[in-house]
Design an enzyme around this catalytic site. Structure first.
Site, PDB file in Angstrom:
ATOM      1  N   ASP A 103       5.505 -19.058  -1.184  1.00 44.37           N
ATOM      2  CA  ASP A 103       5.569 -18.236  -2.385  1.00 44.37           C
ATOM      3  C   ASP A 103       6.207 -16.909  -1.964  1.00 44.37           C
ATOM      4  O   ASP A 103       6.320 -16.594  -0.770  1.00 44.37           O
ATOM      5  CB  ASP A 103       4.176 -18.035  -2.994  1.00 44.37           C
ATOM      6  CG  ASP A 103       4.261 -17.557  -4.445  1.00 44.37           C
ATOM      7  OD1 ASP A 103       5.352 -17.102  -4.879  1.00 44.37           O
ATOM      8  OD2 ASP A 103       3.233 -17.616  -5.154  1.00 44.37           O
TER       9      ASP A 103
HETATM   10  C1  NOJ Z   1       5.273 -15.479  -7.345  1.00 49.13           C
HETATM   11  C2  NOJ Z   1       4.645 -16.628  -8.070  1.00 49.13           C
HETATM   12  O1  NOJ Z   1       3.353 -16.867  -7.554  1.00 49.13           O
HETATM   13  C3  NOJ Z   1       5.462 -17.905  -7.990  1.00 49.13           C
HETATM   14  O2  NOJ Z   1       4.861 -18.894  -8.795  1.00 49.13           O
HETATM   15  C4  NOJ Z   1       6.883 -17.634  -8.413  1.00 49.13           C
HETATM   16  O3  NOJ Z   1       7.641 -18.820  -8.402  1.00 49.13           O
HETATM   17  C5  NOJ Z   1       7.456 -16.578  -7.495  1.00 49.13           C
HETATM   18  N1  NOJ Z   1       6.679 -15.353  -7.587  1.00 49.13           N
HETATM   19  C6  NOJ Z   1       8.910 -16.256  -7.793  1.00 49.13           C
HETATM   20  O4  NOJ Z   1       8.991 -15.520  -8.962  1.00 49.13           O
END
Ligand code: NOJ
Length: 753
Positions: A268
Site C-alpha cells: 500500500d
Molecule cells: C492508500 C489506500 O489504502 C489504498 O487502498 C490505495 O489504493 C492507495 N492509497 C493509493 O491511493
C-alpha cells in the site's frame, strides 16, 4: 467519394474499438518464461526501476514504475515495458479526470447477491480502466477491496463486501474475472486483516491461523482462484510484523504463495515500514509510491545497496521483477496497450497530459442504475394487498400508485451532493450519499440525486414539495404535513483516514452508528405528521432504526446503501415498481454496537494491539451464538411478491454437495428471490451454527416455479485444520438450511460426511 475528414473520423472511431478484442492472453507458464528471459537481459539499475514507484507527486497515475528505456527481444517477441500505471479505485477510476462512471461500491454489489451483476460491474470497470485506456492505459486496477467488515463502524468497510467471507469471496472472484476479462489487471487489497482506520499505520492485528484462513483470507483465496494479477499488503501489522514484510503472509512459504499465487505483491502507499532488505526478503515485490516522505523517503531507494552488499540476493530481485512482468505479459498488455494519457496530479486541469477522454457509456450508466435498484433492500412494507394493480391515495406502502398526488421530499440526503469535496476523495457528507470518502471513492460529478429523479418522474401526475437544504426539524415536518406521501431521506457515511480529511469529526471510522445530521429525529418528526411516510436510508453500514421502524405512519423503509451515481433513477425504479426489489442485507442491522461483538479502538497511544478474540463469530454468526435478535438480520429483504420453498433434496459426500429445491412465486408481481444456503457443520467442528455457503438470484414471473440447485465444494464444507495445515472436511452430520435470510429458514435437511 469519401472526404479525407471522413477517413480521419473513421480511423479515430476505429481506434475507439476496445483493444480487448485484439489481445491474446498467455498462460502463466509462458508468461513467467518470457518474463524470466527479459529479466536476464536487464541491468541492476533497470531492475530497481521496475520494483519501485516513481514517487507520490511524480506519478501520472496514482502509482507508476520506471521501466528500462530500451526494448528487449525475447523468444522473437518485442518487449517494450511502459511505465506501468496503477490507479484507484475499487468502484471506478479516481483522479483520472472527468468523464468516468461513478459505480456503486462493493457493499452495494454485495447487497445484490447477484453474481452476474458482480461480474458485469467488473467488466464495465475494466472497460473504463482500459477504455480510458483507449487513450490512458491503466494497467492495474487497485481493487477489489475485500477487507471484512469486522466492526460496522470501520471507515472503509463499504469498499468491501461486508462481514461474510463467502459473500466477499464471490464478490472478489466475479469482480476480478470481469475486470481481467478485458485485459486489465486487478489487485486485491489489503492483506490484512486491515479493519479500522484509527492507528492503521502501526496497529497490530492479532489473529489466529484458523480465523485468518476462514474469514479474512477467504476472499484473497478466491482472488487467487480467479488468477488475480496482484495483491496489496496493508499498513498495519499482523501478528506483530508489518504486513508488507510479513513472510507468513507474503513469503514463499506464506499463505499467498502456497496457495499458488504467481503475481505481484505490492505495498500500500507508504506501507513499507522496514528496511529494503527486510521487505524484499520477506516477499514484497514492489514498493509504492516509492518516496513516502514521512516514512523515510521510500525504502526501496536502498534496495540497490542491499543487493550490492549481499543483503538481498540478485536472484530475489530477479524474482521480484519477474513477478511484476508476468501478469503484464499474461494479460497481453504488451500487445498494443495504449499509452498513459491522463495526469492524476492534475485530474481536472487542462494540461496536455490529460486528454479527459470520455469513457462513460450508456450501457455503464444503465448498469449502475440496475445495480442501484438491485441493491435496494426493502426492510418494511405496509402494503397489505398483494394486488399489484391497486390504486388510490389510500393505498399505503410500496410500490407507489400514480394516484398519489401530493408528495413531500424531505432531508438533505435527497439533494445534489457537493462536488467540490477534496479533489476526487469526496471528503464531505453534504447532500446525497452515494459512496464513502477516501481513495475508494470515485467520480461523483454525474450523480443524479433523488430529488431530480423523483421530480422528473412525477411530472404530470403529482406535485412535489420539498425541504432538502438541511435536515430542518421544523421545515421538514411542515412540508410533509397533509401530503398524500412523504419520502424522508437520511444518511450515514465513513471513509479513509490516511492523510485525508476528518469529516464532521469522524476520522475515517464512524464515531457511532447513528444517522448523521439528526436523521433519526427528522424521520420521527416527519412520521409524526404524515401517515404515509416512506423512509430511504443511504448509508455505508448499519444504522439504528428501532426508535422509528415500527412507527405506524412509516409505511415502507428502503435501505439503499451507497448506490453510486444513478442513485435517484434507481430509487424511482423501486418506489414506483418498475423494479421489484430483491436486495438483501449484506450485514445485520442492530441499534447496539455490542450486538456485533467487536469494537473500533480509537484513542490509544502508542499503536494498539487488536485481539481478534471473537474468532469466527462476526455479525450474524456472533448474534446467532449469543441469541441476539437484530432489528433486521443478514440476508433479509422484502419483495413486492412472495415466494414459497418446497421439495428439498440433498446429494452430498465428503467431497461435494448438491442441494435442490423448488421455488415458486406465489404473489402477483414478477420478481427475483435470493435463496440462501447456510451450512451447519458437525458440532465437533467448532463453527458458528450457520454459515453462508451458497446463494442464487432467481427471477420468476408471478405464479411461475423453478428447481434451484446450489452446489457446495469440498473447500466450502471444510474447516482449516491448524495442526495439519490443511482444509479438512469434519466428519459427522451437516445441517443444510435453505432460507430467505439467516433467520427465515424455509427448508432444512442434513447429510453425513
Ligand atoms: C492508500 C489506500 O489504502 C489504498 O487502498 C490505495 O489504493 C492507495 N492509497 C493509493 O491511493
Amino acid at each position: 467519394m469519401i472526404s479525407s475528414r471522413a477517413v480521419v473520423l473513421l480511423v479515430f472511431c476505429l481506434s475507439l474499438i476496445p483493444k480487448s478484442l485484439g489481445f491474446v492472453e498467455r498462460s502463466w507458464a509462458e508468461s513467467i518464461a518470457l518474463a524470466n528471459e527479459t529479466v536476464n537481459l536487464m541491468t541492476l539499475d533497470e531492475k530497481i526501476g521496475m520494483v519501485r514507484g516513481v514517487g507520490q507527486f511524480s506519478s501520472r497515475c496514482v502509482g507508476n514504475i520506471s521501466p528500462p528505456s530500451r526494448s528487449f527481444i525475447v523468444s522473437g517477441t518485442n518487449i517494450t515495458i511502459p511505465p506501468l500505471c496503477f490507479n484507484d479505485g475499487p468502484a471506478g477510476i479516481r483522479l483520472g479526470g472527468s468523464n468516468v462512471t461513478g459505480f456503486p461500491p462493493a457493499i452495494n454489489v454485495a447487497a445484490t447477491f447477484n453474481r452476474d451483476l458482480m461480474y458485469s460491474r467488473g467488466v464495465a470497470i475494466g472497460e473504463e480502466f482500459r477504455g480510458k485506456a483507449i487513450f490512458v492505459g491503466i494497467h492495474v486496477y487497485l481493487g477489489p477491496a475485500v477487507d471484512i467488515m469486522r466492526n460496522p463502524k470501520a471507515g472503509r468497510a463499504w469498499e468491501g463486501f461486508g462481514p461474510d467471507p463467502y459473500l466477499g469471496g464471490e464478490g472478489a472472484y466475479q469482480t476480478i474475472m470481469g475486470v481481467q476479462s478485458v485485459g486489465v489487471s486487478a489487485c486485491t487489497k489489503h492483506l490484512g486483516p486491515y479493519n479500522q482506520e484509527h492507528w492503521r499505520y502501526g496497529l497490530n492485528a492479532e489473529v489466529d491461523d484458523r480465523t485468518f484462513r476462514e474469514l479474512y483470507w477467504w476472499p484473497f483465496m478466491k482472488s487467487v482462484e480467479a488468477n488475480v494479477s496482484a495483491l496489496m499488503c496493508a499498513y498495519n501489522e499482523v501478528n506483530g510484523t508489518s504486513s508488507c514484510h510479513n513472510a507468513a503472509l507474503i513469503g514463499d512459504e506464506g499463505y499467498l504463495r502456497t496457495e499458488g499465487f504467481q503475481g505481484i505483491v505490492m505495498s500500500d502507499w507508504g506501507a513499507t515500514h522496514d528496511s529494503a532488505a527486510d521487505n524484499a526478503n520477506a516477499g514484497l515485490d514492489m514498493e509504492q509510491p516509492g518516496d513516502w516522505i514521512l516514512i523515510g523517503g521510500g525504502v526501496y531507494s536502498g534496495l540497490e545497496a542491499a543487493v550490492d552488499d549481499g543483503q538481498v540476493s540478485e536472484a530475489r530481485l530477479n524474482q521480484m521483477v519477474t513477478r511484476i512482468l508476468t501478469p503484464w505479459l499474461r494479460l497481453g498488455q504488451d500487445q498494443g496497450y495504449p499509452d498513459i494519457n491522463f495526469n492524476a496530479q492534475n485530474p481536472d486541469g487542462t494540461d496536455s497530459l490529460n486528454l479527459n477522454v470520455n469513457v462513460r457509456t450508456d450501457a455503464h450508466t444503465a448498469l449502475v442504475r440496475q445495480i442501484g435498484s438491485a441493491s435496494a433492500v426493502l426492510l418494511k412494507n405496509n402494503r397489505t394487498t398483494s394486488d399489484g394493480t391497486a390504486t388510490g391515495t389510500t393505498i399505503r406502502g410500496l410500490p407507489l400508485s400514480k394516484d398519489i398526488k401530493t408528495i413531500a421530499v424531505v432531508g438533505q440526503d435527497a439533494q445534489q451532493l457537493n462536488l467540490d469535496c477534496g479533489g476526487g476523495l469526496n471528503e464531505c457528507n453534504d447532500g446525497t450519499m452515494v459512496i464513502g470518502w477516501g481513495s475508494g471513492s470515485n467520480n461523483v460529478e454525474f450523480t443524479v440525486p433523488p430529488i431530480d429523479a423523483i421530480t422528473d418522474f412525477a411530472q404530470g401526475f403529482a406535485t412535489i414539495s420539498s425541504d432538502i437544504t438541511s435536515n430542518d426539524l421544523t421545515g421538514g415536518p411542515a412540508v410533509a404535513e397533509g401530503k398524500d406521501l412523504a419520502i424522508v431521506f437520511a444518511n450515514a457515511m465513513s471513509g479513509e483516514l490516511g492523510f485525508y480529511n476528518i469529516v464532521d469529526g469522524n476520522e475515517g471510522d464512524r464515531n457511532d452508528l447513528n444517522l448523521w445530521w439528526k436523521g433519526g429525529s427528522l424521520i420521527e418528526d416527519v412520521a409524526a405528521v404524515c401517515n404515509n411516510t416512506v423512509v430511504v436510508i443511504h448509508s455505508v453500514g448499519p444504522v439504528p432504526m428501532s426508535s422509528w421502524n415500527n412507527h405506524p405512519n412509516i409505511t415502507a423503509i428502503i435501505y439503499a446503501g451507497a448506490p453510486g451515481e444513478q442513485t435517484g433513477p434507481s430509487l424511482v425504479d423501486v418506489l414506483w415498481g418498475a423494479v421489484n426489489p430483491s436486495g438483501r442485507l449484506p450485514f445485520s442491522i442492530d441499534d447496539d454496537e455490542a450486538s456485533y461483538g467487536t469494537s473500533i479502538v480509537y484513542g490509544i497511544d502508542p499503536f494498539p494491539v487488536l485481539d481478534y478474540t471473537e474468532g469466527l463469530f462476526l455479525d450474524y454468526r456472533y448474534m446467532d451464538s449469543q441469541g441476539i435478535t437484530p432489528v433486521y438480520e443478514f440476508g433479509y429483504g422484502l419483495s413486492y411478491t412472495t415466494f414459497a420453498y418446497s421439495s428439498l433434496s440433498i446429494e452430498a459426500s465428503a467431497s461435494s454437495g448438491s442441494v435442490s429445491f423448488i421455488l415458486t412465486n406465489t404473489g402477483s408481481f414478477d420478481g427475483t428471490e435470493i435463496p440462501q444456503l447456510y451450512l451447519g457443520f458437525p458440532s465437533s467442528a467448532g463453527e458458528p451454527d450457520k454459515v453462508l455457503r451458497g446463494f442464487d438470484n432467481v427471477f420468476l414471473a408471478s405464479g411461475a416455479k423453478q428447481t434451484v440447485t446450489i452446489t457446495i465444494s469440498q473447500k466450502e464444507m471444510s474447516i482449516w485444520d491448524v495442526i495439519s495445515q490443511e482444509w479438512v472436511v469434519p466428519s459427522g452430520t451437516f445441517n443444510v438450511y435453505i432460507g430467505a435470510s439467516i433467520s427465515d429458514i424455509r427448508l432444512t435437511g442434513s447429510f453425513t460426511a
